[in-house]
Write an enzyme that holds these catalytic residues in place. Structure first.
Site, short mmCIF file in Angstrom:
data_model
loop_
_atom_site.label_atom_id
_atom_site.label_comp_id
_atom_site.label_asym_id
_atom_site.label_seq_id
_atom_site.Cartn_x
_atom_site.Cartn_y
_atom_site.Cartn_z
N GLY A 11 -24.04 -4.81 -19.48
CA GLY A 11 -23.11 -5.08 -19.57
C GLY A 11 -21.80 -4.15 -20.50
NE ARG A 78 -27.53 -4.39 -13.15
CZ ARG A 78 -27.74 -5.19 -11.68
NH1 ARG A 78 -27.02 -4.37 -10.90
NH2 ARG A 78 -28.60 -5.43 -11.22
CG ASP A 109 -30.64 -12.29 -20.29
OD1 ASP A 109 -30.11 -11.75 -19.98
OD2 ASP A 109 -31.08 -12.99 -19.53
CB THR A 131 -24.15 -9.79 -23.94
OG1 THR A 131 -23.57 -10.45 -22.58
CG2 THR A 131 -24.55 -10.33 -25.27
CG ASP A 133 -21.75 -12.39 -20.45
OD1 ASP A 133 -21.03 -12.50 -20.53
OD2 ASP A 133 -23.18 -12.04 -19.53
CG ASP A 135 -25.96 -14.28 -21.56
OD1 ASP A 135 -25.92 -13.84 -22.78
OD2 ASP A 135 -25.86 -14.23 -20.88
NE ARG A 177 -24.67 -11.46 -16.89
CZ ARG A 177 -26.11 -10.77 -17.28
NH1 ARG A 177 -25.84 -9.70 -16.10
NH2 ARG A 177 -26.18 -10.64 -18.10
P1 ADP Z 1 -27.82 -7.15 -19.45
O1 ADP Z 1 -28.98 -6.44 -21.37
O2 ADP Z 1 -26.73 -6.64 -20.21
O3 ADP Z 1 -28.18 -8.79 -19.75
P2 ADP Z 1 -29.08 -6.29 -17.39
O4 ADP Z 1 -29.79 -8.01 -16.64
O5 ADP Z 1 -27.97 -5.38 -15.90
O6 ADP Z 1 -28.13 -6.41 -18.27
O7 ADP Z 1 -30.38 -5.38 -17.84
C1 ADP Z 1 -30.28 -4.20 -18.67
C2 ADP Z 1 -31.19 -3.00 -17.87
O8 ADP Z 1 -32.78 -2.88 -19.20
C3 ADP Z 1 -31.68 -2.88 -17.10
O9 ADP Z 1 -30.93 -1.97 -15.86
C4 ADP Z 1 -33.43 -2.72 -17.10
O10 ADP Z 1 -33.09 -1.40 -16.51
C5 ADP Z 1 -33.41 -3.50 -18.05
N1 ADP Z 1 -34.51 -4.17 -17.80
C6 ADP Z 1 -34.05 -5.80 -17.23
N2 ADP Z 1 -34.72 -6.56 -16.96
C7 ADP Z 1 -36.33 -5.87 -17.36
C8 ADP Z 1 -36.75 -5.78 -17.14
N3 ADP Z 1 -37.44 -7.26 -16.65
N4 ADP Z 1 -38.21 -4.96 -17.61
C9 ADP Z 1 -37.96 -3.73 -17.70
N5 ADP Z 1 -36.34 -3.30 -18.28
C10 ADP Z 1 -35.73 -4.53 -17.55
#
Ligand code: ADP
Length: 348
Positions: A11, A78, A109, A131, A133, A135, A177
């Site tokens: 995000g 994402r 994260d 972020t 959040d 978090d 979140r």
């Molecule tokens: P944020 O970074 O805000 O927490 P997301 O959880 O949607 O957002 O994660 C962003 C992107 O990071 C995902 O769409 C994916 O491309 C990558 N990602 C998340 N988790 C993993 C993972 N376990 N292994 C590899 N890439 C990941």
């Protein structure tokens, strides 16, 4: 290192552009070229028809113009493909082909897990916690949280002014979140009387009782602030029963929402409770001075870490100062919710 990359992922959050600008300034200062990777990890997969839609050399003069703008110049998204090992291997070969020797990853994260995977495949990464959040346990504040909070405080003050004028309660949903920090600090910052967060279980009946008590005490314009993730911590209840009492019906329990909560409160407390969902205004603001400062120092530190061969790190704030620690350790830290502030807000 002669060439590094930067990407924003997950995000968006206020301050992402300021962090890109800081990375660009430091890279120029140390004579490194900088590649902007577009739309999070999607850019590393080079699936667009034109390479400039995936990776583009960043010119400092262009970047200086966007530093204080909201959103992210590099776009963010994402990338579910990146969860697949064969796609990550493909990404690494593209990264090598572009001559990128290290990457600054600005995201939450989930993005840090992606960065960790890249590190394990031999691409050094440094993370900046972009972020709203708040978090991530290893840092006192994430980049964008302060701006989002200020935006919410301003909006809730405005809502409370109208509530006061009309003597009616407000129900306001804020983002975050699975983290209740925005809701918590908004209540502390505005005097909102009832705070609902994902970290603490709550029930409809309890909120009804508390709002009715406020009204009995003569406070006809109390505010309920609910964090978006707090719907998951609502105790077992008969939602349909409450709604039928106010002649409303939902066919699917997943549609429980702030407007329905306001309807229940209106019916049970005999007060004109009005709902507001603050939504994306929280993410799209110009960064506060605090977030701009954090972005400035974090971007500079990220470049310095990479050029000194220190990868696999994330940047955060500890005791008010910018610092770094290994990604693996940061991801293992458990967040502590400020329960005493929560109890204070809800008990006064
Ligand atoms: P944020 O970074 O805000 O927490 P997301 O959880 O949607 O957002 O994660 C962003 C992107 O990071 C995902 O769409 C994916 O491309 C990558 N990602 C998340 N988790 C993993 C993972 N376990 N292994 C590899 N890439 C990941």
């Amino acid at each position: 290192m002669r060439r590094i990359g930067v990407l924003t992922s997950g995000g968006d959050s206020p301050g992402m552009n300021a962090a890109i600008m800081s990375v660009a300034k430091a890279a120029r200062h140390y004579g490194m070229s900088l590649i902007g990777i577009k739309r999070g990890y999607n850019g590393t997969l080079c699936k667009s028809n034109h390479i400039e839609d995936d990776m583009v050399e960043l010119d400092l003069d262009t970047i200086l113009d966007i530093a204080d703008q909201p959103g992210t110049y590099l776009r963010t998204a994402r990338c579910l493909d990146f969860l697949r090992p064969e796609m990550r291997a493909h990404a690494v070969s593209n990264i090598h082909e572009m001559g990128i020797e290290g990457i600054v990853v600005i995201g939450g994260d989930g993005s840090y897990h992606g960065a960790l995977e890249l590190c394990q495949l031999g691409v050094p990464c440094v993370g900046i916690p972009g972020t709203i959040d708040n978090d991530l346990a290893y840092t006192e504040m994430t980049l964008g949280y302060d701006t989002a909070l200020n935006s919410c405080v301003e909006d809730v003050r405005a809502i409370r002014a109208t509530s006061r004028s009309h003597d009616r309660p407000g129900v306001v949903e804020v983002m975050g979140r699975h983290c209740g920090d925005i809701a918590l600090k908004v209540c502390a910052g505005t005097g909102a009387e009832i705070c609902l967060v994902p970290e603490v279980p709550w029930s409809i009946q309890e909120v009804v009782n508390r709002l009715c008590r406020q009204i009995d005490m003569g406070n006809l314009r109390a505010t309920v602030v609910i964090a978006e993730g707090a719907w998951d911590s609502m105790q077992p209840y008969d939602w349909q029963h409450y709604l039928m009492e106010c002649h409303e019906r939902v066919h699917d329990d997943s549609t429980i929402s702030t407007s329905y909560l306001a309807k229940v409160l209106k019916h049970k407390c005999k007060a004109e409770a009005r709902p507001t969902v603050l939504g994306y205004t929280q993410r799209g603001r110009q960064p506060s001075a605090y977030d701009s400062w954090f972005a400035f120092e974090a971007g500079n530190l990220a470049v310095n870490l990479l050029r000194n061969g220190i990868g696999n790190q994330v940047i955060g704030i500890k005791d008010g100062r910018v610092y770094y620690m290994p990604i693996v350790e940061a991801l293992q830290k458990k967040r502590e919710f400020n329960l005493s502030l929560y109890n204070l807000i809800n008990s006064l």
